[in-house]
Design a protein around this motif. Structure first.
Motif, PDB file in Angstrom:
ATOM      1  N   LEU A  39       0.835  -1.197   0.000  1.00 20.71           N
ATOM      2  CA  LEU A  39       0.000   0.000   0.000  1.00 20.71           C
ATOM      3  C   LEU A  39       0.872   1.250   0.000  1.00 20.71           C
ATOM      4  CD1 LEU A  39      -2.910  -0.871   2.494  1.00 20.71           C
ATOM      5  CD2 LEU A  39      -2.681  -1.422   0.065  1.00 20.71           C
ATOM      6  N   SER A  40       2.080   1.100  -0.527  1.00 18.38           N
ATOM      7  CA  SER A  40       3.023   2.226  -0.570  1.00 18.38           C
ATOM      8  C   SER A  40       3.001   2.908  -1.933  1.00 18.38           C
ATOM      9  CB  SER A  40       4.435   1.762  -0.202  1.00 18.38           C
ATOM     10  OG  SER A  40       4.851   0.683  -1.026  1.00 18.38           O
ATOM     11  N   TYR A 330      -4.725   8.298  -2.196  1.00 13.47           N
ATOM     12  CA  TYR A 330      -3.855   8.114  -1.042  1.00 13.47           C
ATOM     13  C   TYR A 330      -4.537   8.686   0.199  1.00 13.47           C
ATOM     14  CZ  TYR A 330      -0.603   7.980  -4.966  1.00 13.47           C
ATOM     15  OH  TYR A 330       0.002   7.706  -6.164  1.00 13.47           O
ATOM     16  N   VAL A 331      -4.114   8.196   1.349  1.00 10.31           N
ATOM     17  CA  VAL A 331      -4.577   8.774   2.603  1.00 10.31           C
ATOM     18  C   VAL A 331      -3.385   8.948   3.536  1.00 10.31           C
ATOM     19  CG1 VAL A 331      -5.219   6.474   3.467  1.00 10.31           C
ATOM     20  CG2 VAL A 331      -6.134   8.518   4.576  1.00 10.31           C
ATOM     21  N   VAL A 359       4.279   4.361   3.137  1.00  6.75           N
ATOM     22  CA  VAL A 359       5.376   5.305   2.892  1.00  6.75           C
ATOM     23  C   VAL A 359       5.559   6.195   4.113  1.00  6.75           C
ATOM     24  CG1 VAL A 359       6.270   7.136   1.400  1.00  6.75           C
ATOM     25  CG2 VAL A 359       4.854   5.317   0.429  1.00  6.75           C
ATOM     26  N   PRO A 360       6.770   6.283   4.651  1.00  2.69           N
ATOM     27  CA  PRO A 360       7.009   7.187   5.778  1.00  2.69           C
ATOM     28  C   PRO A 360       6.750   8.638   5.386  1.00  2.69           C
ATOM     29  CG  PRO A 360       9.078   6.293   4.913  1.00  2.69           C
ATOM     30  CD  PRO A 360       7.984   5.540   4.258  1.00  2.69           C
ATOM     31  N   GLY A 361       6.035   9.351   6.239  1.00  4.02           N
ATOM     32  CA  GLY A 361       5.637  10.718   5.924  1.00  4.02           C
ATOM     33  C   GLY A 361       6.797  11.675   5.757  1.00  4.02           C
ATOM     34  N   GLN A 374       3.775  10.824  10.553  1.00  9.81           N
ATOM     35  CA  GLN A 374       2.800  10.621   9.490  1.00  9.81           C
ATOM     36  C   GLN A 374       3.217   9.464   8.593  1.00  9.81           C
ATOM     37  OE1 GLN A 374       2.440  14.371   7.405  1.00  9.81           O
ATOM     38  NE2 GLN A 374       1.379  15.363   9.104  1.00  9.81           N
ATOM     39  N   VAL A 375       2.227   8.783   8.026  1.00 15.49           N
ATOM     40  CA  VAL A 375       2.456   7.669   7.098  1.00 15.49           C
ATOM     41  C   VAL A 375       1.384   7.745   6.019  1.00 15.49           C
ATOM     42  CG1 VAL A 375       2.207   5.162   6.860  1.00 15.49           C
ATOM     43  CG2 VAL A 375       3.644   6.089   8.667  1.00 15.49           C
ATOM     44  N   ARG A 376       1.771   7.446   4.770  1.00 18.40           N
ATOM     45  CA  ARG A 376       0.817   7.462   3.657  1.00 18.40           C
ATOM     46  C   ARG A 376       0.508   6.052   3.183  1.00 18.40           C
ATOM     47  NH1 ARG A 376       2.204   8.765  -2.536  1.00 18.40           N
ATOM     48  NH2 ARG A 376       2.576   6.512  -2.360  1.00 18.40           N
ATOM     49  N   PHE A 377      -0.793   5.804   2.960  1.00 20.67           N
ATOM     50  CA  PHE A 377      -1.252   4.545   2.372  1.00 20.67           C
ATOM     51  C   PHE A 377      -1.892   4.827   1.012  1.00 20.67           C
ATOM     52  CE2 PHE A 377      -1.311   3.712   6.913  1.00 20.67           C
ATOM     53  CZ  PHE A 377      -0.805   2.419   7.008  1.00 20.67           C
TER      54      PHE A 377
END
Length: 399
Positions: A39-40, A330-331, A359-361, A374-377
């Motif tokens: 989910l990256s 993305y969220v 993905v690391p924010g 923060q992290v992005r999915f």
């Protein structure tokens, strides 16, 4: 020759020290290494349109396998111009204002190389898609960052401070990059926000470079507005788009830049010597894609809305605080409730122990500390993929 000897000769450019390799694509490699659900990186795991794929197959079988015109096949440029007129009311001459590139990524770096000189500055909203900062550096310009601040309440919007944005504009400002709908935040810039940016561009004689690849992926009555459609911006906007996201063909690498004729001439020079041209048979398939009916785009948005609404409750159930996206797929999430020191340690744990890659924010910020919680999915995945990810993420509650 020993590595020591090579190092003494300083064979590496100094500019590459200002950025790292793509963190997003590194997380895809980590997902493969650990057998994790990816989910990256923002690529779909479901098929593209059968009609579009068949158009590519027919083009290859029909021997459209040699160089296309460097700045793009005539039929594709005409299709791009027609769609721009129909969807945004923007008139563009396919002969003098459209350049087909190897994806929006190449369109962006070709544009920045074509318009920037050493000492110029480029305004970039952050969190930003990770290419924008390095692209500015590679073009010899200096990025100047303006923060998008996350919503403080559920259902709120990412916002920027008008005074901070104005302070970023001055005599050395050459361009501003506007990504709407936005990656990674899902923000869709409003007309009022775009008009404010327009007014600053006019006042300071600045070029707007817009990345609009998620233009059809919109939710909750959000509306996409192209900067070039605003009064006074037709002659000072480069509009970048591609087939990748709208038609689920991220690996085809067919994108384009639409700009005034003089700027287009400069972009074409850079593009020619950078990549020569985009894949000829896939450009022919692009003609078929751009001629799909309006119902295709309505269904696309509805399907992504369903995927978004499938993932968001799963994230909340796992303990994330999320920022509801208005567009793109993305969220961004807040991970402060999990007690990890930073986003890097959290995403390492997530991919290796939980089996989900994100993905690391910090990779979306100039100062990594700003994204450390923060992290992005990405939710451009099949329902069964999202459901399996949700099942694995629930393990965070038990750990």
């Amino acid at each position: 020759m020993s590595d020591v000897g090579v190092q003494k000769k300083h064979f590496r450019s100094g500019r590459v020290g200002y950025f790292t390799e793509s963190v997003i694509r590194e997380m895809t490699r980590q997902a493969l290494l650990h057998g994790a659900i990816n989910l990256s990186q923002g690529f779909p795991d479901f098929p593209a349109s059968r009609l579009v794929k068949e158009a590519a197959q027919e083009a290859i079988a029909g021997d459209i396998n040699q160089y296309a015109i460097t700045w793009g096949a005539k039929r594709l440029r005409e299709a791009i111009a027609r769609k721009l007129q129909e969807t945004q009311g923007i008139a563009a001459d396919p002969a003098t204002q459209i350049t087909v590139c190897c994806g929006a990524t190449e369109a962006m770096i070709s544009t920045l190389l074509a318009v920037c000189d050493p000492g110029d500055e480029v305004v970039v909203f952050e969190p930003f898609y990770e290419n924008y900062g390095p692209d500015s550096v590679l073009s010899g310009a200096k990025p100047r960052f303006v923060k998008l601040r996350p919503p403080v309440t559920d259902g709120g919007e990412w916002t920027f401070d008008e005074r901070e944005l104005r302070a970023a504009f001055h005599a050395e400002t050459k361009a501003i990059i506007v990504n709407t709908p936005n990656n990674p935040t899902g923000k869709v810039f409003t007309r009022a926000e775009l008009e404010l940016i327009r007014d600053l561009c006019v006042e300071f004689n600045v070029l707007a470079i817009t990345d609009e690849i998620y233009e059809h992926i919109l939710y909750d009555d959000a509306k996409h507005i192209s900067m070039a459609a605003l009064d006074g911006m037709g002659e000072r906007t480069v509009t970048i788009n591609s087939m990748s996201k709208t038609y689920s063909v991220t690996g085809w690498r067919v994108g384009w830049a639409v700009a005034p004729a003089g700027i287009t001439n400069a972009i074409r020079k850079v593009h020619d010597f950078l990549t020569v041209g985009a894949p000829a048979p896939l450009q022919e398939a692009g003609v078929a894609a751009l001629n799909l009916p309006a119902s295709y785009y309505a269904a696309l948005a509805a399907e992504y809305r369903s995927r978004r609404d499938r993932l968001l409750p799963a994230l909340a159930d796992a303990g994330f605080r999320y920022f509801r996206p208005q567009g793109a797929y993305y969220v961004m999430t807040d991970i402060s409730g999990f007690g990890f020191a930073d986003d890097l340690s959290f995403t390492r744990y997530l991919v290796s122990e939980i089996g989900v890659a994100a993905v690391p924010g910090s990779s979306f910020y100039h100062d990594p500390r700003d994204g450390a919680q923060q992290v992005r999915f990405a939710f451009c995945k099949r329902e069964e993929t999202l459901d399996e990810a949700a099942k694995r993420l629930r393990k965070l509650r038990r750990n």
